[in-house]
Design a protein around this motif. Sequence first.
Motif, PDB file in Angstrom:
ATOM      1  N   ILE A   1      13.317 -11.185   6.518  1.00  0.00           N
ATOM      2  CA  ILE A   1      12.597 -10.930   5.265  1.00  0.00           C
ATOM      3  C   ILE A   1      12.482  -9.437   4.972  1.00  0.00           C
ATOM      4  CG2 ILE A   1      10.260 -10.964   6.267  1.00  0.00           C
ATOM      5  CD1 ILE A   1       9.437 -12.476   3.634  1.00  0.00           C
ATOM      6  N   LYS A   2      12.442  -8.597   6.006  1.00  0.00           N
ATOM      7  CA  LYS A   2      12.343  -7.150   5.792  1.00  0.00           C
ATOM      8  C   LYS A   2      13.607  -6.618   5.111  1.00  0.00           C
ATOM      9  CE  LYS A   2       8.417  -6.447   6.960  1.00  0.00           C
ATOM     10  NZ  LYS A   2       7.623  -6.493   5.795  1.00  0.00           N
ATOM     11  N   GLY A   3      14.772  -7.097   5.523  1.00  0.00           N
ATOM     12  CA  GLY A   3      16.017  -6.709   4.866  1.00  0.00           C
ATOM     13  C   GLY A   3      16.077  -7.221   3.438  1.00  0.00           C
ATOM     14  N   ARG A   4      15.623  -8.443   3.240  1.00  0.00           N
ATOM     15  CA  ARG A   4      15.606  -9.034   1.904  1.00  0.00           C
ATOM     16  C   ARG A   4      14.689  -8.244   0.972  1.00  0.00           C
ATOM     17  NH1 ARG A   4      13.054 -14.629   1.078  1.00  0.00           N
ATOM     18  NH2 ARG A   4      13.156 -14.601   3.349  1.00  0.00           N
ATOM     19  N   GLU A   5      13.544  -7.806   1.485  1.00  0.00           N
ATOM     20  CA  GLU A   5      12.629  -7.003   0.667  1.00  0.00           C
ATOM     21  C   GLU A   5      13.301  -5.738   0.163  1.00  0.00           C
ATOM     22  OE1 GLU A   5       8.467  -8.266   2.939  1.00  0.00           O
ATOM     23  OE2 GLU A   5       9.422  -6.357   3.415  1.00  0.00           O
ATOM     24  N   GLN A   6      14.047  -5.076   1.030  1.00  0.00           N
ATOM     25  CA  GLN A   6      14.722  -3.837   0.618  1.00  0.00           C
ATOM     26  C   GLN A   6      15.732  -4.101  -0.486  1.00  0.00           C
ATOM     27  OE1 GLN A   6      15.871  -0.701   3.416  1.00  0.00           O
ATOM     28  NE2 GLN A   6      15.151  -2.071   5.037  1.00  0.00           N
ATOM     29  N   LYS A   7      16.441  -5.213  -0.396  1.00  0.00           N
ATOM     30  CA  LYS A   7      17.462  -5.545  -1.401  1.00  0.00           C
ATOM     31  C   LYS A   7      16.840  -5.929  -2.741  1.00  0.00           C
ATOM     32  CE  LYS A   7      20.991  -5.131   1.402  1.00  0.00           C
ATOM     33  NZ  LYS A   7      21.605  -3.825   1.446  1.00  0.00           N
ATOM     34  N   GLU A   8      15.673  -6.583  -2.706  1.00  0.00           N
ATOM     35  CA  GLU A   8      15.064  -7.109  -3.924  1.00  0.00           C
ATOM     36  C   GLU A   8      14.104  -6.131  -4.606  1.00  0.00           C
ATOM     37  OE1 GLU A   8      13.302 -10.810  -2.665  1.00  0.00           O
ATOM     38  OE2 GLU A   8      15.263 -11.752  -2.381  1.00  0.00           O
ATOM     39  N   ALA A   9      13.499  -5.221  -3.863  1.00  0.00           N
ATOM     40  CA  ALA A   9      12.506  -4.315  -4.446  1.00  0.00           C
ATOM     41  C   ALA A   9      13.158  -3.331  -5.409  1.00  0.00           C
ATOM     42  CB  ALA A   9      11.782  -3.552  -3.335  1.00  0.00           C
ATOM     43  N   SER A  10      12.441  -3.035  -6.480  1.00  0.00           N
ATOM     44  CA  SER A  10      12.924  -2.030  -7.434  1.00  0.00           C
ATOM     45  C   SER A  10      12.086  -0.759  -7.361  1.00  0.00           C
ATOM     46  CB  SER A  10      12.900  -2.592  -8.851  1.00  0.00           C
ATOM     47  OG  SER A  10      11.563  -2.822  -9.264  1.00  0.00           O
ATOM     48  N   ALA A  11      10.965  -0.826  -6.634  1.00  0.00           N
ATOM     49  CA  ALA A  11      10.093   0.335  -6.461  1.00  0.00           C
ATOM     50  C   ALA A  11       9.179   0.069  -5.272  1.00  0.00           C
ATOM     51  CB  ALA A  11       9.264   0.593  -7.719  1.00  0.00           C
ATOM     52  N   MET A  12       8.629   1.162  -4.715  1.00  0.00           N
ATOM     53  CA  MET A  12       7.688   1.063  -3.612  1.00  0.00           C
ATOM     54  C   MET A  12       6.378   1.711  -4.036  1.00  0.00           C
ATOM     55  SD  MET A  12       7.970   2.518   0.302  1.00  0.00           S
ATOM     56  CE  MET A  12       9.559   1.791   0.560  1.00  0.00           C
ATOM     57  N   LEU A  13       5.268   1.040  -3.712  1.00  0.00           N
ATOM     58  CA  LEU A  13       3.934   1.544  -3.994  1.00  0.00           C
ATOM     59  C   LEU A  13       3.240   1.780  -2.663  1.00  0.00           C
ATOM     60  CD1 LEU A  13       1.776   2.002  -6.298  1.00  0.00           C
ATOM     61  CD2 LEU A  13       1.040  -0.347  -5.823  1.00  0.00           C
ATOM     62  N   LEU A  14       2.650   2.954  -2.508  1.00  0.00           N
ATOM     63  CA  LEU A  14       1.995   3.316  -1.253  1.00  0.00           C
ATOM     64  C   LEU A  14       0.662   4.002  -1.531  1.00  0.00           C
ATOM     65  CD1 LEU A  14       5.124   4.996   0.339  1.00  0.00           C
ATOM     66  CD2 LEU A  14       4.103   2.865   1.153  1.00  0.00           C
ATOM     67  N   GLY A  15      -0.233   3.910  -0.572  1.00  0.00           N
ATOM     68  CA  GLY A  15      -1.421   4.740  -0.584  1.00  0.00           C
ATOM     69  C   GLY A  15      -1.075   6.096   0.004  1.00  0.00           C
ATOM     70  N   ARG A  16      -1.962   7.056  -0.150  1.00  0.00           N
ATOM     71  CA  ARG A  16      -1.702   8.411   0.326  1.00  0.00           C
ATOM     72  C   ARG A  16      -1.438   8.459   1.827  1.00  0.00           C
ATOM     73  NH1 ARG A  16      -4.298  11.335   3.360  1.00  0.00           N
ATOM     74  NH2 ARG A  16      -6.201  10.158   3.041  1.00  0.00           N
ATOM     75  N   ALA A  17      -2.272   7.821   2.623  1.00  0.00           N
ATOM     76  CA  ALA A  17      -2.115   7.896   4.082  1.00  0.00           C
ATOM     77  C   ALA A  17      -0.781   7.303   4.528  1.00  0.00           C
ATOM     78  CB  ALA A  17      -3.277   7.199   4.784  1.00  0.00           C
ATOM     79  N   SER A  18      -0.387   6.177   3.960  1.00  0.00           N
ATOM     80  CA  SER A  18       0.907   5.588   4.334  1.00  0.00           C
ATOM     81  C   SER A  18       2.065   6.456   3.858  1.00  0.00           C
ATOM     82  CB  SER A  18       1.038   4.163   3.788  1.00  0.00           C
ATOM     83  OG  SER A  18       0.155   3.317   4.486  1.00  0.00           O
ATOM     84  N   TYR A  19       1.934   7.025   2.659  1.00  0.00           N
ATOM     85  CA  TYR A  19       2.976   7.937   2.192  1.00  0.00           C
ATOM     86  C   TYR A  19       3.132   9.110   3.161  1.00  0.00           C
ATOM     87  CZ  TYR A  19       5.680  11.248  -0.493  1.00  0.00           C
ATOM     88  OH  TYR A  19       6.652  12.141  -0.880  1.00  0.00           O
ATOM     89  N   GLU A  20       2.016   9.686   3.565  1.00  0.00           N
ATOM     90  CA  GLU A  20       2.070  10.834   4.476  1.00  0.00           C
ATOM     91  C   GLU A  20       2.610  10.451   5.850  1.00  0.00           C
ATOM     92  OE1 GLU A  20      -1.941  12.348   4.179  1.00  0.00           O
ATOM     93  OE2 GLU A  20      -1.415  13.611   2.468  1.00  0.00           O
ATOM     94  N   ALA A  21       2.438   9.196   6.268  1.00  0.00           N
ATOM     95  CA  ALA A  21       2.981   8.741   7.548  1.00  0.00           C
ATOM     96  C   ALA A  21       4.462   8.400   7.444  1.00  0.00           C
ATOM     97  CB  ALA A  21       2.199   7.524   8.048  1.00  0.00           C
ATOM     98  N   PHE A  22       4.864   7.743   6.355  1.00  0.00           N
ATOM     99  CA  PHE A  22       6.244   7.267   6.219  1.00  0.00           C
ATOM    100  C   PHE A  22       7.210   8.335   5.723  1.00  0.00           C
ATOM    101  CE2 PHE A  22       4.530   2.746   5.058  1.00  0.00           C
ATOM    102  CZ  PHE A  22       4.150   2.547   6.362  1.00  0.00           C
ATOM    103  N   SER A  23       6.781   9.198   4.794  1.00  0.00           N
ATOM    104  CA  SER A  23       7.710  10.107   4.121  1.00  0.00           C
ATOM    105  C   SER A  23       8.407  11.111   5.039  1.00  0.00           C
ATOM    106  CB  SER A  23       7.019  10.831   2.963  1.00  0.00           C
ATOM    107  OG  SER A  23       5.981  11.663   3.422  1.00  0.00           O
ATOM    108  N   PRO A  24       7.819  11.546   6.154  1.00  0.00           N
ATOM    109  CA  PRO A  24       8.563  12.444   7.034  1.00  0.00           C
ATOM    110  C   PRO A  24       9.592  11.708   7.906  1.00  0.00           C
ATOM    111  CG  PRO A  24       6.182  12.692   7.372  1.00  0.00           C
ATOM    112  CD  PRO A  24       6.402  11.482   6.534  1.00  0.00           C
ATOM    113  N   VAL A  25       9.474  10.376   8.003  1.00  0.00           N
ATOM    114  CA  VAL A  25      10.272   9.619   8.961  1.00  0.00           C
ATOM    115  C   VAL A  25      11.272   8.660   8.299  1.00  0.00           C
ATOM    116  CG1 VAL A  25      10.117   8.035  10.930  1.00  0.00           C
ATOM    117  CG2 VAL A  25       8.328   9.742  10.574  1.00  0.00           C
TER     118      VAL A  25
END
Length: 192
Positions: A44-68
Amino acid sequence: MRTLISTAFVSLDGVMEAPGGESGYRNAGWTFKGIDFVPEAFEIKGREQKEASAMLLGRASYEAFSPVWPAMEEFGDYKDLPKYVVSTTLTEEALVSDWGPTTILRSLDDVAALKETEGGPIIVHGSIALNHALSDAGLIDRYHLLVFPVLLGAGKRLFSSADQDTRKLKLVEQAAYANGVQMQVFDVVGGA
């Protein structure tokens, strides 16, 4: 109207904090400690990437994910996807330049307006506080849950403890895997 999907790794008792080993939580990394890796459980994680047209994040998750995440092959489909970060404090200068176009949204009203635009599904990863606010405001349309066979006790939970009217969910997809993980996909169908 675009579909807003909350996707989460969650323990059987509802905890979603630090599934991948993020620091500061005593049970960090609970999704892989003592649980056999079964590749089909993560389809399902691979399917989500194929189907999503945008990603919505909170600030803390953005700051954790965006460098990696921009450099991680397993998240390659998200690299150029438009990102929206809900924050009252994040500044334009704090945005990374190698992870696709990013827009800062300042309120849930901005999220509601985004949902009204043309386009495909918007996926929410992590973002505990944002998940609570979105759910409490009735903005989440679907949940993609991977439920792990562990009880973690204390920890930040997927669902808020706000006193809300009943919301019904419709199970639209499910699977159970040899390692005890269960995939559950629910559509939010309304009130009591």
